[in-house]
Scaffold this motif. Structure first.
Motif, PDB file in Angstrom:
ATOM      1  N   ILE A 191       8.332  45.218  36.199  1.00  0.00           N
ATOM      2  CA  ILE A 191       7.677  46.196  36.718  1.00  0.00           C
ATOM      3  C   ILE A 191       6.441  45.887  37.207  1.00  0.00           C
ATOM      4  CG2 ILE A 191       6.466  48.301  36.398  1.00  0.00           C
ATOM      5  CD1 ILE A 191       8.598  48.926  34.014  1.00  0.00           C
ATOM      6  N   LEU A 192       5.748  44.917  36.865  1.00  0.00           N
ATOM      7  CA  LEU A 192       4.435  44.442  37.271  1.00  0.00           C
ATOM      8  C   LEU A 192       4.947  43.563  38.457  1.00  0.00           C
ATOM      9  CD1 LEU A 192       2.697  43.408  33.806  1.00  0.00           C
ATOM     10  CD2 LEU A 192       2.147  45.503  35.583  1.00  0.00           C
ATOM     11  N   LEU A 193       5.700  42.382  38.284  1.00  0.00           N
ATOM     12  CA  LEU A 193       6.005  41.873  39.572  1.00  0.00           C
ATOM     13  C   LEU A 193       6.489  42.907  40.612  1.00  0.00           C
ATOM     14  CD1 LEU A 193       6.411  39.118  40.671  1.00  0.00           C
ATOM     15  CD2 LEU A 193       8.674  39.053  40.235  1.00  0.00           C
ATOM     16  N   HIS A 194       7.275  43.850  40.468  1.00  0.00           N
ATOM     17  CA  HIS A 194       7.738  44.746  41.522  1.00  0.00           C
ATOM     18  C   HIS A 194       6.457  45.389  42.295  1.00  0.00           C
ATOM     19  CE1 HIS A 194      10.439  47.495  43.696  1.00  0.00           C
ATOM     20  NE2 HIS A 194       9.741  48.585  43.206  1.00  0.00           N
ATOM     21  N   LEU A 195       5.225  46.006  41.551  1.00  0.00           N
ATOM     22  CA  LEU A 195       4.231  46.612  42.117  1.00  0.00           C
ATOM     23  C   LEU A 195       3.447  45.372  42.443  1.00  0.00           C
ATOM     24  CD1 LEU A 195       3.061  48.890  38.785  1.00  0.00           C
ATOM     25  CD2 LEU A 195       4.121  49.577  40.971  1.00  0.00           C
ATOM     26  N   PHE A 196       3.342  44.354  42.154  1.00  0.00           N
ATOM     27  CA  PHE A 196       2.289  43.283  42.644  1.00  0.00           C
ATOM     28  C   PHE A 196       2.807  42.885  44.200  1.00  0.00           C
ATOM     29  CE2 PHE A 196       1.064  41.948  38.267  1.00  0.00           C
ATOM     30  CZ  PHE A 196      -0.408  42.629  38.518  1.00  0.00           C
ATOM     31  N   PHE A 197       4.291  43.132  44.331  1.00  0.00           N
ATOM     32  CA  PHE A 197       5.006  42.580  45.619  1.00  0.00           C
ATOM     33  C   PHE A 197       4.593  43.427  46.650  1.00  0.00           C
ATOM     34  CE2 PHE A 197       8.301  39.727  43.938  1.00  0.00           C
ATOM     35  CZ  PHE A 197       8.078  38.630  44.857  1.00  0.00           C
ATOM     36  N   ILE A 198       4.741  45.003  46.094  1.00  0.00           N
ATOM     37  CA  ILE A 198       4.189  45.956  46.940  1.00  0.00           C
ATOM     38  C   ILE A 198       2.956  45.812  47.359  1.00  0.00           C
ATOM     39  CG2 ILE A 198       4.105  48.299  47.037  1.00  0.00           C
ATOM     40  CD1 ILE A 198       6.271  48.845  45.160  1.00  0.00           C
ATOM     41  N   PHE A 199       1.981  45.675  46.402  1.00  0.00           N
ATOM     42  CA  PHE A 199       0.318  45.607  46.961  1.00  0.00           C
ATOM     43  C   PHE A 199       0.345  44.181  47.865  1.00  0.00           C
ATOM     44  CE2 PHE A 199      -0.558  47.563  42.589  1.00  0.00           C
ATOM     45  CZ  PHE A 199      -0.376  48.874  43.096  1.00  0.00           C
ATOM     46  N   TYR A 200       1.168  43.058  47.505  1.00  0.00           N
ATOM     47  CA  TYR A 200       0.936  42.079  48.328  1.00  0.00           C
ATOM     48  C   TYR A 200       1.291  42.478  49.646  1.00  0.00           C
ATOM     49  CZ  TYR A 200       2.083  37.264  49.725  1.00  0.00           C
ATOM     50  OH  TYR A 200       2.081  35.832  50.546  1.00  0.00           O
ATOM     51  N   PHE A 201       2.541  42.798  49.815  1.00  0.00           N
ATOM     52  CA  PHE A 201       2.967  43.252  51.341  1.00  0.00           C
ATOM     53  C   PHE A 201       2.011  44.044  51.943  1.00  0.00           C
ATOM     54  CE2 PHE A 201       7.428  42.149  49.664  1.00  0.00           C
ATOM     55  CZ  PHE A 201       7.536  40.876  50.014  1.00  0.00           C
ATOM     56  N   LEU A 202       1.543  45.129  51.213  1.00  0.00           N
ATOM     57  CA  LEU A 202       0.564  45.847  51.974  1.00  0.00           C
ATOM     58  C   LEU A 202      -0.710  44.937  52.712  1.00  0.00           C
ATOM     59  CD1 LEU A 202       0.629  49.294  49.802  1.00  0.00           C
ATOM     60  CD2 LEU A 202       1.273  48.918  52.079  1.00  0.00           C
ATOM     61  N   VAL A 203      -1.464  44.487  51.892  1.00  0.00           N
ATOM     62  CA  VAL A 203      -2.518  43.572  51.787  1.00  0.00           C
ATOM     63  C   VAL A 203      -2.268  42.595  53.068  1.00  0.00           C
ATOM     64  CG1 VAL A 203      -4.228  42.147  51.225  1.00  0.00           C
ATOM     65  CG2 VAL A 203      -3.558  44.053  49.652  1.00  0.00           C
ATOM     66  N   VAL A 204      -1.104  41.807  52.937  1.00  0.00           N
ATOM     67  CA  VAL A 204      -0.883  40.798  53.999  1.00  0.00           C
ATOM     68  C   VAL A 204      -0.632  41.610  55.437  1.00  0.00           C
ATOM     69  CG1 VAL A 204       0.600  39.054  54.516  1.00  0.00           C
ATOM     70  CG2 VAL A 204      -0.193  39.142  52.272  1.00  0.00           C
ATOM     71  N   SER A 205       0.160  42.401  55.162  1.00  0.00           N
ATOM     72  CA  SER A 205       0.544  43.285  56.370  1.00  0.00           C
ATOM     73  C   SER A 205      -0.795  43.721  57.260  1.00  0.00           C
ATOM     74  CB  SER A 205       1.441  44.698  56.240  1.00  0.00           C
ATOM     75  OG  SER A 205       2.577  44.123  55.631  1.00  0.00           O
TER      76      SER A 205
END
Length: 434
Positions: free
Chosen positions: A30-44
């Motif tokens: 669950i945490l990795l899933h959320l961090f991926f979402i945040f990561y993609f938003l920030v990098v985008s």
């Protein structure tokens, strides 16, 4: 439900937690899933900003970071490589943040990127590896500042900003560490509770299965006994005057025998019921086996005399075991009763007790009828009570169930070997008295 909360729940539950049985792995998924979402938003966001500001070096770095993140997300989501992806994700994120800090980022604000690390690092890697990674990250960046701070390309960070950022970094790290510590405590308790529930569930399943078999066995025995009793009683009623005195006496003996079997069946049934309800007190203590043996032989003396059996005893007079005396007496009574019952007239019964490590091995051997291989396999089965009633006797077979129950309570084991026509050897173990 609030639409925002509903959307957050949908995002959280979209993590593939069903693929991982352990609670720790579910949490990490669950945490990795959320961090991926945040990561993609920030990098985008950074990619868009770099395009607008025409900052090519950072645009290339952010694009590479986005591609690496997408590959890792594929490996996590499709290939289910949770632990591998977790490690690579943290390493990639740490390298990117280190790169931004060492190059300054946009107007020397890259130091703030360090605040992105503590939560994912500790929550995904755990307390120990997470703390080690953060210490390594701080060491690398401190060394970079020490060796390169005079270089023209190295960003000139404000010391006040560095101090404030470091303090916030420390607070976030402590918060993440405390959260992981609390989760670990709760997880361990939950895991113990889960194991306890699984054991209880299996125990109830075994109990239900055993009761079904037990009821079936008792029903069959009662059915056979009552059917035989009814048939003999009807024969006496219909043909009483046509039968000789000897024939009538034989039939009456048969009725008496069946009545005794039914009475014994009811007694055994009551004993089994008492054992299941745990009303029988369990008081283990050092007891002398020879005394138990003498009491049992005295009880069965009439049957021994009637069948002209020879009994042989081989045990030390001071042999002691640590067990419940009443239960050990019941165990030996059941086994000796079977040995007498299946011995031929003039046969032999041997009882021995030999020490083996911290256990006493007691063996009851007869040279009577014996058992077939199929019957023996059912009796020696490790499934509780599956051997109940397997011995080819005229009794109920509940004695074997009680024997297994009592041995289990006294931390003992039962083993039976037999051959048709050659007799039976029954061994059980009990703890030695200290």
């Amino acid at each position: 439900m609030n639409p925002i909360i509903r959307y957050i729940n949908k995002v959280v539950l979209s993590a593939d937690i069903a693929a991982y049985p352990r609670m720790e792995d579910k949490k990490k998924s669950i945490l990795l899933h959320l961090f991926f979402i945040f990561y993609f938003l920030v990098v985008s966001g950074f990619v868009v900003f770099n395009l607008v500001t025409d900052n090519i070096p950072f645009l290339i770095a952010n694009c590479l970071g986005f591609v690496c993140g997408f590959i890792l997300f594929y490996l996590y989501r499709i290939r289910k490589l949770l632990h591998v992806v977790t490690s690579i994700f943290i390493v990639t994120l740490t390298i990117l943040v280190t790169f931004f800090i060492q190059t300054g980022g946009i107007k020397n604000t890259a130091l703030v990127f360090a605040l992105l690390l503590p939560l994912p690092v500790i929550l995904l890697l755990g307390k120990h590896w997470g703390l080690f990674t953060l210490v390594a990250f701080l060491a690398v960046n401190t060394l970079g500042f020490y060796f390169f701070h005079d270089e023209t390309w190295f960003p000139q960070y404000n010391l006040t900003m560095m101090g404030r950022t470091g303090l916030v970094f420390l607070l976030i790290s402590l918060t993440a560490y405390s959260n992981e510590y609390v989760f670990e405590l709760l997880y361990l308790r939950l895991e113990k509770l889960s194991d306890s529930l699984k054991i209880s569930q299996q125990g109830y399943k075994n109990l239900a299965m055993n009761k079904e078999r037990f009821v079936s066995m008792v029903s069959n025995n009662l059915g056979d006994h009552i059917g035989s009793f009814a048939a003999i009683a009807n024969l006496l009623k219909e043909d009483y005057f046509e039968l000789t005195d000897q024939q009538r006496m034989e039939l009456i003996r048969s009725l008496a025998n069946i009545s005794q079997q039914n009475f014994k069946l009811l007694q055994d049934l009551m004993k089994w019921s008492t054992v299941q309800s745990e009303l029988i007190p369990f008081s283990p203590k050092p007891i002398k086996l020879e005394k138990v043996y003498r009491d049992v032989i005295e009880l069965f003396h009439p049957m021994i005399e009637e069948k002209n059996l020879s009994f042989f005893l081989k045990m030390k007079s001071n042999s002691e075991v640590f067990a419940d005396e009443d239960m050990v007496g019941a165990i030996l009574r059941n086994l000796v009763s079977n040995a007498i019952k299946f011995s031929h007239s003039g046969g032999e019964v041997k009882i021995s007790a030999v020490e083996n490590g911290d256990r006493m091995v007691v063996t009851v051997t007869d040279n009577g009828a014996g058992m077939s291989r199929e019957t023996l396999m059912r009796i020696n089965s490790k499934i509780p009570f599956s051997a109940a009633g397997a011995i080819p006797e005229t009794g109920s077979g509940i004695g074997l169930i009680l024997t297994r129950e009592f041995l289990q309570k006294n931390h003992g084991e039962l083993h039976i070997e037999s051959q048709v026509g050659s007799g039976t050897e029954v061994s059980f173990t009990l703890p030695l008295a200290e």
